[in-house]
Design an enzyme around this catalytic site. Sequence first.
Site: not given
Length: 430
Positions: A298, A351, A377, A416
């Site tokens: 990450k 990520k 996002s 998403y």
Amino acid sequence: MAAMTINSVNFGAAKAVKFEYVGLKPLKVHQNITSVRPHSVKFAPRVLTVNAAEAQGDGQVKKMGKSDEECEAAVVAGIVPEAPPVPPKPASPVGTPLAASLPLSRRPRRNRRSPVLRAAFQETTISPANLVYPVFIHEGEEDTPIGAMPGCYRLGWRHGLVEEVAKARDVGVNSIVLFPKVPDALKTSTGDEAYNDNGLVPRTIRLLKDKYPDLVIYTDVALDPYSSDGHDGIVREDGVILNDETVYHLCKQAVSQARAGADVVSPSDMMDGRVGAIRAALDAEGFQHVSIMSYTAKYASSFYGPFREALDSNPRFGDKKTYQMNPANYREALIETREDESEGADILLVKPGLPYLDIIRLLRDNSSLPIAAYQVSGEYSMIKAGGVLKMIDEERVMMESLMCLRRAGADIILTYFAVQAARCMCGEKR
């Protein structure tokens, strides 16, 4: 298409035979056809007189009820059913040079020349089963739109969330990951609300498992939604993020989520040693069946902005660079991979996603564990914004970006776009 009846055949001394003949091209009535037997058979050419009959109403050639032997005998006798001619070679545009054919033994374009061939040789596929749907939840009854993430909402945990999960399941997405918007009044410097058995996340898990027992629920294990400082760990007064003390709380949080019915707990905090400690804590409480998806690589990325707006979890000071990875580093991901594997992780996650395809491939090539990628996002919002401005085809770019993550080596993708993409895969319109 036409069916034709052969009235008479002149076979020299042979007795006249009546044949029924099926052809592909319509002929005028009483049109004559001359059939010549193959050179290997030493007979003079025979002249055939045929009548055209009507084709079937659906355009298919009418079957004449002949046996295989009769059909073969007709062909042997030189009465070969007609087929469409070889199509002419398509013309090139005026001005095309007369170039000699290149002496190539291999032309990769041969395997791309039709949709059927391209589909047959496609190396990477994607289906709704590869998608995990991140959902934001809050204590309210109404769904609140997230300005920086068009189409995403903070969902009321008892109403909007249940409806959204039903929509996802309808198109084959049966895995979700929960992210809570915690009331400010419950946030503390040590994030104690994270392991409240009656907190927002445990209540939501119990509700969803009661309604959809086969739903796979991933949870986020980190303190930032519950911390008054907005960091993933406990912050010392000099700004240092405490590692081991944070891991102690993360273990309690993971156990609380497992107790509520979580299928996969996902430590995203990037504290050292947290995977092994969480595994031990889960096993000690009888949750050996609960999986751990570790946020292995990450990065301290600038692509997280819209997410932090969604949860109102921006750090109150500083940044997260002392625990999240440097975007400039590649080999360091291998260190994290080896540690997480040895500590008992079941899934390794990278990520962000698209800007880190090389890291996904690195983990894929160096681990036998399933690899997850998080299309974060910022990636989502950029595609949405480009679509709204008509700068890109949103749907095509969405699907291409997901396919690229799969091609790089991701087994599952947190996105998403999960419901929207699954609808595309199912052939539905947006």
